[in-house]
Design an enzyme around this catalytic site. Structure first.
Site, PDB file in Angstrom:
ATOM      1  N   ILE A   1       0.872  -1.173   0.000  1.00  0.00           N
ATOM      2  CA  ILE A   1       0.000   0.000   0.000  1.00  0.00           C
ATOM      3  C   ILE A   1       0.906   1.219   0.000  1.00  0.00           C
ATOM      4  O   ILE A   1       2.048   1.164   0.451  1.00  0.00           O
ATOM      5  CB  ILE A   1      -0.944   0.025   1.217  1.00  0.00           C
ATOM      6  CG1 ILE A   1      -0.165  -0.168   2.526  1.00  0.00           C
ATOM      7  CG2 ILE A   1      -2.041  -1.020   1.066  1.00  0.00           C
ATOM      8  CD1 ILE A   1      -1.035  -0.087   3.771  1.00  0.00           C
ATOM      9  N   SER A   2       0.395   2.318  -0.532  1.00  0.00           N
ATOM     10  CA  SER A   2       1.219   3.517  -0.667  1.00  0.00           C
ATOM     11  C   SER A   2       1.297   4.325   0.614  1.00  0.00           C
ATOM     12  O   SER A   2       2.320   4.956   0.908  1.00  0.00           O
ATOM     13  CB  SER A   2       0.688   4.404  -1.799  1.00  0.00           C
ATOM     14  OG  SER A   2       0.724   3.705  -3.024  1.00  0.00           O
ATOM     15  N   THR A   3       0.212   4.337   1.398  1.00  0.00           N
ATOM     16  CA  THR A   3       0.172   5.114   2.641  1.00  0.00           C
ATOM     17  C   THR A   3      -0.419   4.282   3.769  1.00  0.00           C
ATOM     18  O   THR A   3      -1.218   3.371   3.525  1.00  0.00           O
ATOM     19  CB  THR A   3      -0.683   6.386   2.462  1.00  0.00           C
ATOM     20  OG1 THR A   3      -2.016   6.003   2.079  1.00  0.00           O
ATOM     21  CG2 THR A   3      -0.087   7.297   1.383  1.00  0.00           C
TER      22      THR A   3
ATOM     23  N   GLN B   1      -4.250   3.359   4.071  1.00  0.00           N
ATOM     24  CA  GLN B   1      -4.886   2.450   3.128  1.00  0.00           C
ATOM     25  C   GLN B   1      -5.005   1.059   3.748  1.00  0.00           C
ATOM     26  O   GLN B   1      -4.303   0.724   4.698  1.00  0.00           O
ATOM     27  CB  GLN B   1      -4.079   2.373   1.823  1.00  0.00           C
ATOM     28  CG  GLN B   1      -4.087   3.668   1.022  1.00  0.00           C
ATOM     29  CD  GLN B   1      -3.246   3.561  -0.240  1.00  0.00           C
ATOM     30  OE1 GLN B   1      -2.173   2.978  -0.239  1.00  0.00           O
ATOM     31  NE2 GLN B   1      -3.738   4.142  -1.322  1.00  0.00           N
TER      32      GLN B   1
END
Length: 203
Positions: free
Chosen positions: A8-10, A13
């Site tokens: 996940i990017s952040t 999420q």
């Protein structure tokens, strides 16, 4: 052994969708990092590669090909290394495996290459639309970006860049922190400066 890789990017999420099809015998490797960061430069991606090279992992599943990356060249290189080490890669949303009955699956290579290309194009299109939207909002005088000259507080910066704080606390180099967190070196230096100031004030 088998492994499942997720990304996940952040931190805000959710990984739930990516691990819905995880089997009990799959070891989970999860990264919180931008897809633009090379697979080999990610904290868990690096560990997974080490396990594969040591011969302990022979199977890797991912929910979709974009979990491996958003850079076509890096995705192809990562898959090529997996293939050279006889590691089977399964992509859930495609229902395909890279090796079938001990042989390389040419259909997998073809479709994954196309899907990876599409993913890169989608990201570039999204970024372009964002730029166009900002330009339009500025032209209309309704752009709500940060006011010029305004300054984020130290706590706001630390909260915004939690990944950077985490990797700095793990004694990662500034350059590695930038790669792992998907931010610039300047941002890492800014966070590092705030952390040093906080420690000094607490003494």
């Amino acid at each position: 052994m088998k492994a499942r890789y997720s990304r996940i990017s952040t931190p805000n999420q959710s990984l739930e969708r990516q691990i819905q099809k995880q089997n009990p015998d799959e070891i989970l490797f999860s990264d919180v990092v931008s897809g633009t960061v090379a697979f080999a430069d990610r904290a868990k991606g690096k560990i997974l590669l080490e396990e594969i090279r040591a011969g302990r992992i022979t199977w890797v599943s991912v929910a979709s090909i974009c979990r491996l990356g958003r850079n076509l060249h890096d995705i192809i290189n990562t898959l090529a290394e997996f293939q050279s080490l006889n590691v089977t890669v399964r992509v859930d949303n495609l229902g395909l495996e890279s090796i079938v009955d001990g042989k390389v699956n040419p259909t997998f290579n073809l479709i994954v290459s196309v899907m990876a290309n599409v993913g890169v194009m989608e990201r570039e299109t999204l970024l372009e639309r964002q730029k166009e939207g900002i330009a339009l909002a500025k032209a209309k005088g309704v752009y709500k970006g940060r006011v010029r000259g305004s300054v984020e507080s130290d706590s706001e910066v630390l909260s915004k860049y939690k990944d950077v704080v985490k990797y700095l606390n793990r004694n990662q180099s500034i350059r590695n922190c930038a790669k792992l967190s998907g931010v610039s070196v300047g941002t890492v230096q800014k966070v590092q400066s705030i952390l040093k100031k906080s420690k000094h004030e607490s003494v």
